[in-house]
Design an enzyme around this catalytic site. Structure first.
Site, short mmCIF file in Angstrom:
data_model
loop_
_atom_site.label_atom_id
_atom_site.label_comp_id
_atom_site.label_asym_id
_atom_site.label_seq_id
_atom_site.Cartn_x
_atom_site.Cartn_y
_atom_site.Cartn_z
N GLU A 1 11.11 26.04 -3.74
CA GLU A 1 11.80 25.19 -2.78
C GLU A 1 12.79 24.27 -3.48
OE1 GLU A 1 8.76 24.61 0.89
OE2 GLU A 1 8.21 23.61 -0.95
N CYS B 1 17.24 18.29 -5.35
CA CYS B 1 15.98 18.26 -6.10
C CYS B 1 15.64 19.72 -6.43
CB CYS B 1 14.90 17.62 -5.22
SG CYS B 1 13.30 17.52 -6.00
N CYS C 1 2.79 25.15 -10.73
CA CYS C 1 2.76 24.27 -11.89
C CYS C 1 1.35 24.30 -12.46
CB CYS C 1 3.13 22.84 -11.49
SG CYS C 1 3.10 21.69 -12.90
N CYS D 1 -2.16 18.01 -11.45
CA CYS D 1 -2.31 16.64 -10.95
C CYS D 1 -2.99 16.71 -9.58
CB CYS D 1 -0.95 15.96 -10.83
SG CYS D 1 -0.02 16.01 -12.38
N CYS E 1 -0.99 16.51 -6.04
CA CYS E 1 0.28 17.23 -5.90
C CYS E 1 0.10 18.61 -5.29
CB CYS E 1 0.95 17.34 -7.27
SG CYS E 1 2.40 18.39 -7.27
N GLY F 1 7.11 22.24 -10.38
CA GLY F 1 7.00 22.58 -11.79
C GLY F 1 7.23 21.42 -12.74
N GLU F 2 6.89 21.67 -14.00
CA GLU F 2 7.04 20.68 -15.05
C GLU F 2 8.19 21.14 -15.97
OE1 GLU F 2 6.29 17.71 -16.03
OE2 GLU F 2 7.20 18.06 -18.00
N SER G 1 12.30 14.67 -14.56
CA SER G 1 11.03 13.96 -14.44
C SER G 1 9.96 14.76 -15.15
CB SER G 1 10.67 13.80 -12.96
OG SER G 1 9.37 13.29 -12.81
N SER H 1 6.30 10.27 -15.19
CA SER H 1 5.26 10.05 -14.18
C SER H 1 4.09 9.34 -14.83
CB SER H 1 4.82 11.40 -13.60
OG SER H 1 5.88 11.97 -12.88
N LEU H 2 3.85 8.12 -14.42
CA LEU H 2 2.80 7.31 -15.06
C LEU H 2 1.54 7.28 -14.18
CD1 LEU H 2 2.75 5.81 -17.73
CD2 LEU H 2 3.43 3.73 -16.52
N HIS H 3 1.68 6.72 -12.99
CA HIS H 3 0.66 6.78 -11.94
C HIS H 3 -0.64 6.03 -12.20
CE1 HIS H 3 3.55 9.55 -10.50
NE2 HIS H 3 2.99 10.67 -10.89
N ASN I 1 2.99 11.10 -0.42
CA ASN I 1 3.20 11.90 0.78
C ASN I 1 1.97 12.76 1.01
OD1 ASN I 1 6.00 11.33 1.64
ND2 ASN I 1 6.40 11.96 -0.47
N CYS J 1 10.20 15.11 -2.99
CA CYS J 1 10.10 15.69 -4.32
C CYS J 1 8.63 15.67 -4.74
CB CYS J 1 10.92 14.89 -5.32
SG CYS J 1 12.67 15.17 -5.15
N1 SAH Z 1 6.34 17.81 -12.92
C1 SAH Z 1 7.20 16.68 -12.97
C2 SAH Z 1 8.34 16.75 -11.98
C3 SAH Z 1 8.01 17.25 -10.59
S1 SAH Z 1 7.01 16.18 -9.60
C4 SAH Z 1 6.41 15.40 -12.84
O1 SAH Z 1 5.24 15.47 -12.51
O2 SAH Z 1 6.97 14.35 -13.12
C5 SAH Z 1 8.13 14.83 -9.22
C6 SAH Z 1 7.41 13.54 -8.86
O3 SAH Z 1 6.75 13.65 -7.58
C7 SAH Z 1 6.32 13.14 -9.86
O4 SAH Z 1 6.40 11.77 -10.16
C8 SAH Z 1 5.07 13.46 -9.09
O5 SAH Z 1 3.96 12.73 -9.57
C9 SAH Z 1 5.45 13.09 -7.69
N2 SAH Z 1 4.58 13.65 -6.65
C10 SAH Z 1 3.82 14.76 -6.69
N3 SAH Z 1 3.17 14.96 -5.52
C11 SAH Z 1 3.52 13.93 -4.72
C12 SAH Z 1 3.19 13.56 -3.38
N4 SAH Z 1 2.39 14.30 -2.62
N5 SAH Z 1 3.74 12.44 -2.89
C13 SAH Z 1 4.60 11.69 -3.62
N6 SAH Z 1 4.96 12.00 -4.87
C14 SAH Z 1 4.43 13.11 -5.42
FE1 SF4 Z 2 3.06 19.64 -11.85
FE2 SF4 Z 2 4.50 17.39 -11.54
FE3 SF4 Z 2 2.88 18.32 -9.56
FE4 SF4 Z 2 1.80 17.31 -11.77
S1 SF4 Z 2 3.06 16.23 -10.25
S2 SF4 Z 2 1.15 19.20 -10.75
S3 SF4 Z 2 3.24 18.01 -13.30
S4 SF4 Z 2 4.71 19.31 -10.36
#
Ligand code: SAH
Ligand code: SF4
Length: 396
Positions: free
Chosen positions: A96, A109, A116, A120, A123, A202-203, A234, A257-259, A342, A385
């Site tokens: 997508e 985006c 991936c 996480c 996600c 993806g990463e 990212s 991505s810290l979280h 989200n 995203c």
């Molecule tokens: N893999 C990379 C880039 C893709 S994800 C990464 O993890 O950084 C892009 C961003 O969206 C990341 O910060 C990820 O943590 C965040 N993300 C993933 N799932 C999400 C969701 N359901 N709601 C909001 N942000 C989300």
């Molecule tokens: Fe992969 Fe980024 Fe989703 Fe983590 S947040 S599973 S690294 S796409």
């Protein structure tokens, strides 16, 4: 020979295209013509490259591939200002891309992998596992789709100042209505694609070489001419990727991505933290900042009751200010981007209430950390995203 093994034109840099033309006994400038046709005129077939001799066009058709991505589905929200496309790649996997149009910019985006492997827990893409790495051409083609979409958007707006919302009322929710106020079509002045964020499925750093080739093709001034500072990658926090990016000549923006503000919580949310701890991640960030002098943005997805308490904000500020016994980062080069989660159906997680998001932001700001809350787009069409999952059962 199967067509899949022919060279994909979107995979080739200009230099590689020149080598191909020379190998075919053509003058090198043919490559520049092809590049121009692909990325300025946005043609979808070599036959449309009418400034090339017919024989060359026919040879391109026979001996190369040009596979523009044709969406199987485009879902629209925010009065046409958010468009999410679902593409099926040649081997059947789904990816997508999302185009987001703002008053002063238009951002696509882009996905860098199908699925991936990072797992996480919050996600949607992570639930798929890694299906396949995308080729540079797969990434470039997503941007070409968005550039075409923008061209159409600009043409439609030329004819009529308002974009017609989709007929299907089921796509419109109270959330959208909220969005409408922040994204009124009338104020839009942008007419072409201006920004790329590698924040789709993806990463990127797990597919670094192919991703970087795509960046170079997208950046080429004779093609799409995307400025390095208009591109943002990212990462989940792959330390070798951050170190490598610091050595690249093109100044792409970096988001990390810290979280979570400590290892225990971060490891619970993001398995990658067991491989690269917060200390290792912040060291790599410090070195990146020292090498590039460019600002880094830390993404922080807020999950109700998990990582969004005031104490988490206090701890995060201390971590970034170097008061937690770890690395000190120059405060003026650090920025935190809060992302309300989200919802992904079936996940036992909650989206932080607005009040909690604002409190979190205030605590960081009071401690001198620049902090914004991400403007949301396309929540109703699962187009945020990082929320993408190739249409597999996670759409609301
Ligand atoms: N893999 C990379 C880039 C893709 S994800 C990464 O993890 O950084 C892009 C961003 O969206 C990341 O910060 C990820 O943590 C965040 N993300 C993933 N799932 C999400 C969701 N359901 N709601 C909001 N942000 C989300
Ligand atoms: Fe992969 Fe980024 Fe989703 Fe983590 S947040 S599973 S690294 S796409």
């Amino acid at each position: 020979m199967s067509r899949d093994t022919l060279p994909n034109l979107y995979d080739l840099s200009l230099a590689e295209m020149e080598r191909l033309m020379i190998a075919w006994g053509q003058p090198a400038y043919r490559a520049r013509q092809i590049f121009h046709q692909l990325y300025v005129n946005l043609v979808d077939s070599p036959l449309a490259m009418t400034d090339l001799p017919l024989a060359l066009r026919e040879r391109l058709v026979a001996e190369t591939r040009l596979a523009p991505l044709v969406p199987e589905q485009v879902r629209v929200a925010d009065q046409g200002l958010t468009r999410k496309a679902l593409f099926r790649l040649e081997n059947g996997v789904l990816i997508e891309s999302v185009l987001m149009i703002y008053p002063d910019r238009a951002t696509v985006c882009v996905s860098t992998q199908a699925g991936c492997g990072m797992g996480c827990i919050f996600c949607a893409t992570g639930t798929l596992g890694l299906l396949r790495n995308l080729s540079p051409g797969d990434m470039v083609a997503q941007v070409v789709w968005a550039a075409r979409e923008m061209r159409r958007f600009a043409a439609e707006r030329h004819i009529s100042p308002s974009v017609t919302p989709p007929d299907d009322d089921s796509w419109w929710t109270p959330d959208d209505l909220e969005d409408h106020r922040s994204s009124d079509v009338r104020g839009i002045s942008v007419s072409r694609l201006s920004n790329i964020v590698f924040m789709g499925m993806g990463e990127p750093f797990a597919n670094y070489d192919r991703w970087w080739r795509a960046v170079e093709i997208l950046h080429d001034p004779r093609g799409l001419n995307m400025g390095a500072r208009s591109m943002t990658v990212s990462t989940v926090g792959l330390v070798p990727g951050i170190r490598r990016l610091a050595t690249e000549t093109l100044p792409i923006n970096l988001a990390i991505s810290l979280h979570a503000p400590d290892d225990a919580l971060r490891s619970a949310l993001m398995p990658v933290n067991r491989r690269y701890s917060l200390a290792a991640l912040l060291e790599a960030t410090r070195d990146y900042l020292a090498a590039t002098g460019r600002r880094v943005s830390f993404e922080y997805v807020l999950l109700q009751g998990k990582n969004d308490e005031p104490e988490h904000a206090v701890k995060l500020a201390a971590l970034l200010r170097g008061e937690a016994g770890t690395v000190t980062l120059p405060p003026h080069l650090v920025h935190v981007n809060l992302i309300p989660w989200n919802p992904v159906p079936g996940m036992p997680l909650g989206r932080s209430e607005r009040r909690r998001v604002l409190t979190f932001q205030r605590i960081l700001r009071e401690r001198g950390i620049a902090c914004t809350v991400r403007v949301e787009r396309g929540v109703s069409i699962a187009a945020a995203c990082g929320q993408l999952a190739g249409g597999r059962g996670v759409e609301g």
